[in-house]
Structures are given as structure tokens and as C-alpha cells.
Write a protein that holds these residues in place. Structure first.
Motif, mmCIF file in Angstrom:
data_model
loop_
_atom_site.group_PDB
_atom_site.id
_atom_site.type_symbol
_atom_site.label_atom_id
_atom_site.label_comp_id
_atom_site.label_asym_id
_atom_site.label_seq_id
_atom_site.Cartn_x
_atom_site.Cartn_y
_atom_site.Cartn_z
ATOM 1 N N HIS A 83 16.009 31.894 -18.862
ATOM 2 C CA HIS A 83 16.574 30.870 -17.993
ATOM 3 C C HIS A 83 16.626 29.541 -18.734
ATOM 4 O O HIS A 83 17.704 29.073 -19.098
ATOM 5 C CB HIS A 83 15.740 30.758 -16.701
ATOM 6 N N SER A 102 11.024 32.971 -12.491
ATOM 7 C CA SER A 102 11.671 34.221 -12.895
ATOM 8 C C SER A 102 10.614 35.307 -13.046
ATOM 9 O O SER A 102 9.495 35.057 -13.477
ATOM 10 C CB SER A 102 12.413 34.048 -14.216
ATOM 11 N N PRO A 114 15.748 32.929 -11.356
ATOM 12 C CA PRO A 114 17.018 32.461 -11.914
ATOM 13 C C PRO A 114 17.368 32.985 -13.307
ATOM 14 O O PRO A 114 18.445 32.682 -13.813
ATOM 15 C CB PRO A 114 16.821 30.946 -11.961
ATOM 16 N N ALA A 115 16.519 33.750 -13.951
ATOM 17 C CA ALA A 115 16.804 34.222 -15.321
ATOM 18 C C ALA A 115 18.075 35.074 -15.321
ATOM 19 O O ALA A 115 18.197 36.011 -14.534
ATOM 20 C CB ALA A 115 15.632 35.024 -15.858
#
Length: 148
Positions: A83, A102, A114-115
């Protein structure tokens, strides 16, 4: 002995020229050295296979990798979050980013957060001296282990 005005001006001018020449020479030596840093080498040794007992995952934070050993197979997984580049920590289910949340499973596959991509796996080889070498310039397919 009286010093003439002309002689005093000549002495001040000469001293200024010599001083500026010396400063110029010193600054050239200081700034001629490259200031570039090339970082850590991307191919490095992490020790002998016996340093990593079977069934362990050992994070080497300075190198930003996690060494995974399962039986007689060994692999190196990146611990840099895909990310924003934080160092992910080991978690019960795999890896977890402490900064943005993540989550990755033990193979580095994204399971939450969110990665955008899974954690890369790096090429790992056994050197002639028996030590394990990790090449962070070469990514391999996740799940590819080196058999010892």
C-alpha cells in the motif's frame, strides 16, 4: 616604520585572493565526493539453513523480509506493505500492517485493507559456502520454495 596606503591595500588584496583560492580548493575537495547513497545491497546472505528451524517464520526487519521455513523448504517473503511501504508485522494469520490495516495471509495474499497487491516473494538460493542468499531484485511466484 610607516606603511603606505598603497602597500596596505596591496596586502589586503593579496590576502583576500589567497584566502579565496584556499577556500575554493577546499570546497572543491568537499563537493567533489559523490553524495549519492546506494542503499543496502539487494542480494545478501541471511545465514545457514540451520538458523531457521522447520515450521518457523522469522522476520528480519532490517532487510524487510520474512524467512519462512516449512520442513525442508525455505522462502523469503517481503515485509514491505504494497500500500504505502510500511513494514508489516507477523500476525497469527499471516502479516498485518500496523499503519493502515492491510492484512495478508501467510503466503502474502491480500485478505483485507487497502493494499493493492500481494507481498512479493524473493528468489532465494543456497550459496556454495552453505549460506542462504536472498535476491530482492528478483521476484518469484508466490509459493515457490527452495528445497534444501
Amino acid at each position: 616604520m610607516a606603511v603606505s596606503r598603497r602597500r596596505m591595500l596591496a596586502w589586503i588584496t593579496g590576502t583576500g585572493l589567497v584566502g579565496s583560492g584556499v577556500l575554493s580548493a577546499i570546497s572543491n575537495f568537499v563537493f567533489i565526493k559523490p553524495r549519492a547513497t546506494y542503499g543496502q545491497p539487494q542480494r545478501f546472505s541471511i545465514g545457514k539453513p540451520d538458523d531457521y528451524p522447520a515450521g518457523t517464520r522469522i522476520a528480519l526487519d532490517a532487510r524487510r523480509i520474512c524467512v519462512v521455513r516449512e520442513g525442508n523448504r525455505i522462502a523469503a517473503v517481503s515485509t514491505t506493505c504494497t500500500h504505502l511501504g510500511c513494514i508489516v508485522g507477523l500476525a497469527d494469520t499471516g502479516f498485518a500492517c500496523p499503519c493502515h490495516g492491510s492484512r495478508f495471509d501467510s503466503d502474502g495474499t491480500v485478505t483485507g485493507g487497502p493494499a493493492p497487491r500481494p507481498l512479493p516473494w524473493y528468489k532465494i538460493t543456497l550459496a556454495p559456502n552453505g549460506e542462504i542468499e536472498v535476491d530482492k531484485d528478483t521476484e518469484i511466484t508466490p509459493g515457490s520454495y527452495l528445497t534444501l
